[in-house]
Design an enzyme around this catalytic site. Structure first.
Site, mmCIF file in Angstrom:
data_model
loop_
_atom_site.group_PDB
_atom_site.id
_atom_site.type_symbol
_atom_site.label_atom_id
_atom_site.label_comp_id
_atom_site.label_asym_id
_atom_site.label_seq_id
_atom_site.Cartn_x
_atom_site.Cartn_y
_atom_site.Cartn_z
ATOM 1 N N ASP A 16 0.879 -1.164 0.000
ATOM 2 C CA ASP A 16 0.000 0.000 0.000
ATOM 3 C C ASP A 16 0.921 1.220 0.000
ATOM 4 O O ASP A 16 2.125 1.104 0.274
ATOM 5 C CB ASP A 16 -0.891 -0.026 1.245
ATOM 6 C CG ASP A 16 -1.782 1.199 1.350
ATOM 7 O OD1 ASP A 16 -2.336 1.624 0.320
ATOM 8 O OD2 ASP A 16 -1.920 1.741 2.463
ATOM 9 N N ASP A 18 0.029 5.113 1.058
ATOM 10 C CA ASP A 18 -0.107 6.055 2.170
ATOM 11 C C ASP A 18 -0.066 5.318 3.495
ATOM 12 O O ASP A 18 -0.868 4.412 3.742
ATOM 13 C CB ASP A 18 -1.410 6.850 2.037
ATOM 14 C CG ASP A 18 -1.554 7.896 3.123
ATOM 15 O OD1 ASP A 18 -0.535 8.340 3.665
ATOM 16 O OD2 ASP A 18 -2.709 8.269 3.440
ATOM 17 N N GLY A 61 -10.729 10.207 6.336
ATOM 18 C CA GLY A 61 -11.218 8.854 6.085
ATOM 19 C C GLY A 61 -12.450 8.762 5.209
ATOM 20 O O GLY A 61 -12.932 7.660 4.946
ATOM 21 N N ARG A 64 -13.852 11.910 -1.008
ATOM 22 C CA ARG A 64 -13.596 13.351 -1.142
ATOM 23 C C ARG A 64 -14.866 14.201 -1.116
ATOM 24 O O ARG A 64 -14.960 15.192 -0.389
ATOM 25 C CB ARG A 64 -12.833 13.605 -2.441
ATOM 26 C CG ARG A 64 -12.162 14.956 -2.490
ATOM 27 C CD ARG A 64 -11.598 15.272 -3.868
ATOM 28 N NE ARG A 64 -11.079 14.086 -4.532
ATOM 29 C CZ ARG A 64 -11.016 13.967 -5.856
ATOM 30 N NH1 ARG A 64 -11.479 14.929 -6.634
ATOM 31 N NH2 ARG A 64 -10.519 12.886 -6.408
ATOM 32 N N ASN A 141 -3.674 9.423 -7.348
ATOM 33 C CA ASN A 141 -2.436 10.193 -7.379
ATOM 34 C C ASN A 141 -1.206 9.355 -7.051
ATOM 35 O O ASN A 141 -0.106 9.904 -6.936
ATOM 36 C CB ASN A 141 -2.510 11.351 -6.367
ATOM 37 C CG ASN A 141 -3.625 12.327 -6.679
ATOM 38 O OD1 ASN A 141 -3.711 12.865 -7.763
ATOM 39 N ND2 ASN A 141 -4.507 12.545 -5.717
ATOM 40 N N ASP A 197 -1.318 -0.709 6.107
ATOM 41 C CA ASP A 197 -1.502 -0.083 7.420
ATOM 42 C C ASP A 197 -2.970 0.066 7.789
ATOM 43 O O ASP A 197 -3.292 0.316 8.951
ATOM 44 C CB ASP A 197 -0.845 1.306 7.449
ATOM 45 C CG ASP A 197 -1.589 2.314 6.588
ATOM 46 O OD1 ASP A 197 -1.904 3.402 7.086
ATOM 47 O OD2 ASP A 197 -1.867 2.000 5.414
#
Length: 253
Positions: A16, A18, A61, A64, A141, A197
């Site tokens: 992953d 981020d 969380g 958007r 992104n 994570d």
């Protein structure tokens, strides 16, 4: 403390992004702050500024557009919903959401993002082995973030949110994006490792029956990640580097 794993026995390692390789949440927080404060001053000069407290209360969380809608509601601002195709200058929920995405790219280009040193150390170690590496991220992104961190060339494939949309793959906690990345790298789940994570990502690795799911505890909690299906939980990827391996070269800038 080093966690012994025979990494050379796997065909592919799937990361992953981020929270595992880069602390991208910091970039997102600044992008929301800059976008909302510019909008508030345009809409109502002198209005109380958007703060990190607002981020955690209304945005963190969430998808958007939900974050836009919920924050605006907290300020008694109601806008038309619009559509995801709305241009950023349009005053709709979707328009502001798209404006935030532009702000993210601006903040990333201006401030950059630095990978976790322990993650770079682990990537340096894996570069000495005959294993194939991929990134699986829900963010559209992801390639831009990896490039900004100087790490894009470390990975043979990046399955971003855009790739998932193109391929019609459901997101985490469904395992499909990880399975797809493994396939691109020539690995079945039984030959691949997932590093995550987030609880949803750990569940995706577990659901896909991957050989090993490593939980990276950046705040979710060791017990929570274990309960979600992690076979091993670390606080930093440096724990996965054998003691005899040389220190990290450092993130490329």
């Amino acid at each position: 403390m080093t966690r012994p794993v025979a990494w050379e026995t796997f065909t592919a390692i799937l990361f992953d992004l981020d929270g595992v390789i880069t602390p991208t949440a910091v970039v997102h927080m600044r992008a929301w702050e800059e976008m909302f404060n510019a909008y508030l001053q345009e809409k109502s000069p002198g209005a109380p500024a958007y703060t990190d407290q607002d981020y955690f209360a209304y945005v963190d969380g969430k998808p958007r557009y939900d974050g836009v809608r919920d924050f605006l509601a907290s300020r008694d601002i109601t806008l038309p919903e619009g559509t995801p195709a709305d241009p950023p200058e349009l005053e709709t929920v979707c328009g502001l959401g798209n404006r935030k995405n532009n702000a993210f790219n601006m903040v990333l280009a201006r401030d950059g993002v630095e990978a976790y040193p322990g993650s770079v150390a682990f990537l340096d170690y894996l570069a000495t082995l005959d294993v194939r590496l991929g990134v699986v991220s829900s963010s559209v992104n992801a390639p831009t973030v990896l490039k900004a961190a100087g790490l894009l060339d470390r990975f043979e494939t990046v399955v971003s949110g855009a790739v998932a949309d193109e391929q019609g793959l459901p997101g985490k906690p469904a395992p499909d994006t990880f399975v797809y990345a493994g396939k691109v790298l020539g690995a079945t789940p039984s030959e691949a490792v997932v590093l995550e994570d987030a609880v949803s990502g750990v569940r995706a690795g577990k659901a896909g029956d991957f050989a090993l799911v490593v939980g990276v505890d950046r705040g979710a909690g060791h017990d929570t990640l274990t309960a979600a299906g992690a076979g091993l939980v670390v606080s930093d990827l440096a724990e996965l580097v054998p003691d005899h391996h040389s220190p990290a070269r450092g993130a490329q800038q």
